[in-house]
Design an enzyme around this catalytic site. Structure first.
Site, PDB file in Angstrom:
ATOM      1  N   PRO A  77       0.826  -1.204   0.000  1.00 60.59           N
ATOM      2  CA  PRO A  77       0.000   0.000   0.000  1.00 60.59           C
ATOM      3  C   PRO A  77       0.871   1.270   0.000  1.00 60.59           C
ATOM      4  CG  PRO A  77      -0.486  -1.414   1.884  1.00 60.59           C
ATOM      5  CD  PRO A  77       0.710  -1.972   1.227  1.00 60.59           C
ATOM      6  N   GLY A 119       2.810   4.542   1.084  1.00 54.95           N
ATOM      7  CA  GLY A 119       3.364   5.050   2.342  1.00 54.95           C
ATOM      8  C   GLY A 119       3.939   4.007   3.264  1.00 54.95           C
ATOM      9  N   THR A 120       4.231   2.812   2.739  1.00 52.18           N
ATOM     10  CA  THR A 120       4.768   1.782   3.623  1.00 52.18           C
ATOM     11  C   THR A 120       6.289   1.720   3.557  1.00 52.18           C
ATOM     12  OG1 THR A 120       4.204   0.249   1.862  1.00 52.18           O
ATOM     13  CG2 THR A 120       2.797   0.246   3.802  1.00 52.18           C
ATOM     14  N   GLY A 121       6.905   2.583   2.801  1.00 51.73           N
ATOM     15  CA  GLY A 121       8.365   2.659   2.818  1.00 51.73           C
ATOM     16  C   GLY A 121       9.046   1.972   1.649  1.00 51.73           C
ATOM     17  N   THR A 176       9.878   3.270  -1.375  1.00 46.42           N
ATOM     18  CA  THR A 176      10.933   4.142  -1.880  1.00 46.42           C
ATOM     19  C   THR A 176      12.104   4.160  -0.911  1.00 46.42           C
ATOM     20  OG1 THR A 176       9.143   5.497  -2.706  1.00 46.42           O
ATOM     21  CG2 THR A 176      11.344   6.436  -2.823  1.00 46.42           C
ATOM     22  N   HIS A 182     -25.198   8.765  21.671  1.00 47.56           N
ATOM     23  CA  HIS A 182     -24.744   7.948  20.539  1.00 47.56           C
ATOM     24  C   HIS A 182     -23.353   7.359  20.822  1.00 47.56           C
ATOM     25  CE1 HIS A 182     -24.689   7.147  16.105  1.00 47.56           C
ATOM     26  NE2 HIS A 182     -23.388   7.096  16.356  1.00 47.56           N
ATOM     27  N   GLU A 183     -22.455   8.193  21.266  1.00 49.98           N
ATOM     28  CA  GLU A 183     -21.086   7.722  21.496  1.00 49.98           C
ATOM     29  C   GLU A 183     -21.020   6.754  22.656  1.00 49.98           C
ATOM     30  OE1 GLU A 183     -18.841   8.091  19.364  1.00 49.98           O
ATOM     31  OE2 GLU A 183     -20.016   9.524  18.193  1.00 49.98           O
ATOM     32  N   HIS A 241     -22.021   3.330  21.496  1.00 46.52           N
ATOM     33  CA  HIS A 241     -20.922   2.573  20.876  1.00 46.52           C
ATOM     34  C   HIS A 241     -20.028   1.962  21.948  1.00 46.52           C
ATOM     35  CE1 HIS A 241     -21.451   3.568  16.713  1.00 46.52           C
ATOM     36  NE2 HIS A 241     -21.307   4.872  16.886  1.00 46.52           N
ATOM     37  N   ASP A 298     -21.537   4.908  10.470  1.00 43.83           N
ATOM     38  CA  ASP A 298     -21.613   3.582  11.105  1.00 43.83           C
ATOM     39  C   ASP A 298     -22.319   2.610  10.181  1.00 43.83           C
ATOM     40  OD1 ASP A 298     -20.648   4.961  13.267  1.00 43.83           O
ATOM     41  OD2 ASP A 298     -22.621   5.181  14.212  1.00 43.83           O
TER      42      ASP A 298
END
Ligand code: ADP
Length: 603
Positions: free
Chosen positions: A205, A207-209, A211, A425-426, A429, A502
């Site tokens: 993916p 940005g996983t390093g 380069t 709501h929070e 969860h 959600d």
């Protein structure tokens, strides 16, 4: 290793000399050749001098008459008048009126000066400018730099990035160590007859390093590093990309041993599907790349590394043995990897010494190396903004939230009713997550609106690495996602738009369970969907009949509904706690996981 030497005296040198000669001629010789001092007199003087027989040579031109005195030491000119008897009078005066008074320049010299030299100067200027532009733009300029690869030597010495700078990714590093070893000591490999892979494909993916790893290989091996992005090969004109590939490989062979890194190789290496006319330029470039890779014998010291996050879209000819015959996966870091990456980047900024990187790494589950680097930087920026000397753990926590949900919206004003709904709501969860034994514990709950549009959120922290998820765990996760809406129903008796995100996530999860994980009784272990884009968002495409699609939809609905009901039941059973915790969160706006658990478990 033979470099083409530049000639000691470039053409420019000779052009400059020519220019100087021209200037000398112009300044000194030309006036002498073309003009002597000529005095302007009136026509009367001319007639008088003629009558007095005091003139020597006369030249009559269109508009003027040039003449000299008898011994041709002084020269005069006057305007021409309508004077029919002039010839007779001149004849009588004994003047030589056929000869020239001003000597004309040699016609050959005149042609050279007026035509050849200016053209030469233009050519010289043109050449000089094209050279300048090419050097400056490194070949980017359309007209002058076409066909040059403009690959730059990136890392030349050990100052570059090393393996120790790339945290985690141990398997990838181990794989690449062999390449470094080969670049250091090719004879060891040659003596056995082992061939090094010509190309190594780094897949993973963004940005996983990838380069970074390629640079690290060059840094460790202490060899030149040519870096180019796949898209840089594709030019407006057909054939330019191919010529760039040729040029890149030529440069690389001259500098061997070296590393050639092609980033985003899918830009040129896409499958040639044969439909339509296709993209000729891309195909030619790809063909050239294939030819070049075949062209050099193994063991000549040029190793090609390429990175992509769309390996499935690459042309099979590119990935066959003999070309990119090795594939090194560079995956998202696991918990340990994340912790190490955080530590590597934290070393670059000033931090307070007491940071629990493990906890931060657990909070940032699913983050890529680049995101973690960004989180550390955000934390440092926050410390600067607050005028502190070092970034603290709280800064890191906040910056994870910034990366996940955006900045706090300072002036978003929620009505009382809305704030109460968000708090409920929070808490919904969080309670569903905590009351199902298998769900990850809650880290933090907040109802401060964020710039991403979230009005509040519950942050959960994974305990350890999760490589597998059981059916029950997945179901619990869906139940947790539906917990917010369930709490609104239980407490407020009305529902709001707050659950949109959600709902999306729960549906996606439920769908994956049925179509890809074989977790429905009816479909057994049949894949109804395939992932087409593993590393970029994981898009899927359906592979079943319309009838089955309808069945899948029904099952997804049933699955989510069951979990929604389960969440509702849990919350109804603990209605008092739901009310108490909602009030607590409403008052404080942000509460920690510990506070939450204390109230939940409290008598
Ligand atoms: P990719 O080529 O896979 O898209 P890069 O190699 O360009 O990713 O990584 C981007 C940035 O992310 C790097 O400059 C580095 O700061 C950070 N990064 C990514 N992976 C790692 C890692 N494993 N260790 C340290 N930093 C990393």
């Amino acid at each position: 290793m033979n470099e083409v030497k530049q000639p000691k005296k470039p053409m420019m040198f000779y052009y400059t000399i020519a220019l100087l000669v021209l200037m000398v001629i112009n300044f000194f010789a030309m006036p002498y050749l073309s003009e002597r001092e000529v005095k302007e007199v009136d026509y009367g003087t001319f007639i008088q001098m003629t009558d007095d027989q005091k003139i020597g040579k006369v030249e009559i031109e269109d508009n003027e008459i040039l003449f000299s005195n008898k011994d041709e030491t002084k020269f005069y000119k006057t305007g021409r008048m309508d004077d029919p008897n002039l010839t007779m009078r001149l004849y009588d005066s004994g003047a030589k009126f056929s000869s020239k008074i001003v000597e004309q320049m040699n016609p050959v010299a005149s042609v050279i000066l007026s035509w050849v030299l200016p053209i030469l100067i233009f050519i010289a200027l043109g050449q000089w400018m094209s050279k300048k532009l090419m050097n400056k733009a490194g070949g980017n300029s359309m007209m002058f730099g076409m066909g040059k690869s403009n690959a730059k030597i990136y890392v030349k010495s050990s100052e570059g990035i090393r393996f120790k700078d790339v945290a985690g990714e141990d398997e990838a590093k181990e794989n690449l160590t062999e390449i470094v070893d080969y670049l250091h000591n090719p004879d060891k490999f040659k003596s056995i007859g082992a061939q090094m892979p010509k190309g190594v494909l780094l897949v993973g993916p963004p940005g996983t390093g990838k380069t970074m790893l390629a640079k690290a290989v060059a840094g460790e091996a202490n060899v030149p590093f040519f870096s180019m992005s796949g898209s840089e090969f594709v030019e407006m004109f057909v054939g330019m990309g191919a010529s760039k590939v040729r040029d890149l490989f030529k440069q690389a062979k001259d500098k061997a041993p070296c590393i050639v890194f092609i980033d985003e190789i899918d830009a040129i290496g896409k499958k040639r599907d044969g439909q339509f006319a296709g993209n000729d330029e891309r195909e030619q470039t790809l063909n050239q790349l294939l030819t070049e890779m075949d062209g050099f014998e193994g063991n000549n010291g040029v190793i090609i590394l390429a990175a992509t996050n769309r390996p499935e879209s690459l042309d099979p000819a590119l990935t066959r043995p003999g070309r990119f015959d090795r594939r090194v996966p560079v995956e998202l870091p696991d918990l340990k990897g994340r912790e190490e990456i955080l530590k590597v980047h934290a070393k670059k900024v000033k931090t307070t010494g007491d940071i629990d990187f493990n906890k931060i790494a657990r909070m940032a589950s699913g983050a890529s190396g680049a995101e973690l680097a960004n989180i550390v930087n955000e934390a440092a920026l926050r410390a600067v903004r607050d005028g502190r000397a070092a970034a603290s753990e709280a800064d890191l926590e906040e910056s994870i939230e910034v990366v996940i949900a955006g900045y706090q919206k300072k002036n978003a004003i929620l009505t009382d009713k809305e704030k109460w709904a968000v708090a409920t709501h929070e808490i919904g969860h969080a309670m569903v997550a905590a009351l199902q034994t298998n769900s990850a514990p809650v880290q933090k709950i907040t109802i401060i609106p964020r710039t991403s549009g979230a009005l509040g959120y519950t942050m959960q922290v994974e305990e350890g690495n999760h490589y597998l998820m059981t059916k029950v765990e997945l179901e619990n996760k869906i139940a947790t996602l539906t917990g917010g809406r369930a709490a609104e129903e239980v407490m407020l008796g009305s529902i709001s738009t707050g659950a949109a995100n959600d709902i999306e996530q729960a549906t996606k999860l439920a769908r994956a369970m049925i179509t890809r994980y074989g977790m429905s009784k009816d479909f057994d272990m049949v894949a109804m969907e395939t992932v087409t884009n593993q590393y970029l968002g994981g898009d899927t495409s359906l592979a079943c009949s319309a009838q089955t699609q309808a069945d899948i939809d029904k099952q997804v609905v049933a699955l989510v509904k069951a979990q929604h009901e389960k969440a509702g039941k849990i919350l109804l059973e603990h209605r008092d706690k739901l009310a108490e915790l909602s009030q607590y969160l409403y008052d404080r706006e942000t509460i920690t996981g510990e506070e939450f658990m204390k109230i939940l478990k409290g008598a």
